[in-house]
Design a protein around this motif. Structure first.
Motif, PDB file in Angstrom:
ATOM      1  N   PRO A   1       0.882  -1.247  -0.116  1.00 20.57           N
ATOM      2  CA  PRO A   1      -0.074  -0.257   0.021  1.00 20.57           C
ATOM      3  C   PRO A   1       0.803   1.385   0.242  1.00 20.57           C
ATOM      4  N   PHE A   2       0.279   2.309  -0.559  1.00 26.59           N
ATOM      5  CA  PHE A   2       0.900   3.804  -0.718  1.00 26.59           C
ATOM      6  C   PHE A   2       0.575   4.256   0.782  1.00 26.59           C
ATOM      7  N   LEU A   3       1.201   5.430   1.285  1.00 28.92           N
ATOM      8  CA  LEU A   3       0.844   6.116   2.432  1.00 28.92           C
ATOM      9  C   LEU A   3      -0.378   6.833   2.002  1.00 28.92           C
ATOM     10  N   THR A   4      -1.032   6.792   3.177  1.00 24.90           N
ATOM     11  CA  THR A   4      -2.376   7.329   3.315  1.00 24.90           C
ATOM     12  C   THR A   4      -2.396   8.706   4.250  1.00 24.90           C
ATOM     13  N   GLU A   5      -3.436   9.366   4.404  1.00 26.36           N
ATOM     14  CA  GLU A   5      -3.840  10.316   5.514  1.00 26.36           C
ATOM     15  C   GLU A   5      -3.389   9.704   6.748  1.00 26.36           C
ATOM     16  N   ASP A   6      -4.346   8.689   6.866  1.00 28.53           N
ATOM     17  CA  ASP A   6      -4.552   7.860   8.048  1.00 28.53           C
ATOM     18  C   ASP A   6      -3.222   7.275   8.528  1.00 28.53           C
ATOM     19  N   PHE A   7      -2.256   6.708   7.662  1.00 26.74           N
ATOM     20  CA  PHE A   7      -1.143   6.238   8.084  1.00 26.74           C
ATOM     21  C   PHE A   7      -0.150   7.365   8.494  1.00 26.74           C
ATOM     22  N   THR A   8       0.005   8.490   7.581  1.00 28.20           N
ATOM     23  CA  THR A   8       0.762   9.827   8.150  1.00 28.20           C
ATOM     24  C   THR A   8       0.550  10.247   9.347  1.00 28.20           C
ATOM     25  N   THR A   9      -0.873  10.554   9.612  1.00 28.81           N
ATOM     26  CA  THR A   9      -1.323  11.057  11.073  1.00 28.81           C
ATOM     27  C   THR A   9      -1.090  10.093  12.115  1.00 28.81           C
ATOM     28  N   GLY A  10      -1.381   9.084  11.806  1.00 29.42           N
ATOM     29  CA  GLY A  10      -1.099   7.905  12.812  1.00 29.42           C
ATOM     30  C   GLY A  10       0.133   7.828  13.154  1.00 29.42           C
ATOM     31  N   THR A  11       1.305   8.120  12.090  1.00 32.13           N
ATOM     32  CA  THR A  11       2.678   7.807  12.727  1.00 32.13           C
ATOM     33  C   THR A  11       3.033   8.811  13.659  1.00 32.13           C
ATOM     34  N   PHE A  12       2.319  10.017  13.687  1.00 28.08           N
ATOM     35  CA  PHE A  12       2.780  11.150  14.618  1.00 28.08           C
ATOM     36  C   PHE A  12       2.008  11.280  16.006  1.00 28.08           C
ATOM     37  N   ALA A  13       0.847  10.317  15.901  1.00 30.09           N
ATOM     38  CA  ALA A  13       0.000  10.259  16.991  1.00 30.09           C
ATOM     39  C   ALA A  13       0.538   9.372  18.017  1.00 30.09           C
ATOM     40  N   ASP A  14       0.326   9.657  19.524  1.00 29.61           N
ATOM     41  CA  ASP A  14       0.887   8.518  20.543  1.00 29.61           C
ATOM     42  C   ASP A  14       0.007   7.312  20.104  1.00 29.61           C
TER      43      ASP A  14
END
Length: 180
Positions: A45-58
């Motif tokens: 899979p390519f990166l998504t908004e959920d992936f990106t925001t999830g990586t920076f969330a606790d």
């Protein structure tokens, strides 16, 4: 003898693929006790908004969608963490790496997981591993002005802490030796 090898193939070709043949030979020569096999041509899979925001969330603050988006990445990172040696077989397409290998890099390049930011800049967290990369270039000399694959792969692996990197051309020649 190497304990665990992560064997990654990125060529779109299966039959007659030089990079697949070479990477399999390298793994056989290492005689590992365990091989983790990842064929990237099967798709990532390519990166998504959920992936990106999830990586920076606790982790405890991630939404269900963010946690789901990171599940596959967590699996790829775990494979890297388990491996002593990473063997990557890839083709060079249009002077660079296949999109699927870039997708893998995007999935494993995770702040706080495979690298961390410090006051002196980023530091890789996957130290003590070795990588062997074999690249079938279709005639583009490794280390040439038209090779945008080998230095990028070496840089990315180093960025996550894997600095013992050997890059081989289709004939098994070390690209660093050829460039010297």
């Amino acid at each position: 003898m190497t304990t665990t090898v992560l064997h990654i193939d990125a060529s779109a070709r299966n039959e007659g693929s030089i990079s697949r043949i070479n990477s399999a030979r390298i793994v056989d020569d290492l005689q590992p006790a365990r091989v983790i096999r990842r064929d990237l041509a099967a798709g990532l899979p390519f990166l998504t908004e959920d992936f990106t925001t999830g990586t920076f969330a606790d982790p405890e603050d991630r939404s269900a969608a963010q946690a789901k988006a990171l599940e596959f990445s967590d699996q790829l990172v775990a494979e890297l963490q388990e491996a002593d040696v990473i063997v990557i077989g890839t083709a060079m397409y249009n002077f660079s790496i296949p999109a699927v290998l870039k997708a893998w890099i995007d999935q494993i390049g995770r702040a706080g997981v495979t690298f961390k930011y410090t006051e002196n800049g980023p530091v890789g967290l996957l130290e003590g591993k070795k990588a062997i990369v074999t690249i079938a270039t279709g005639g583009t000399p490794l280390g040439s002005d038209f090779d945008f694959a080998s230095n990028y792969v070496r840089f990315i692996l180093g960025f996550v802490g894997i600095t013992d990197v050997t890059i081989l051309d289709k004939d098994g020649a070390d690209a660093a030796q050829k460039a010297a």
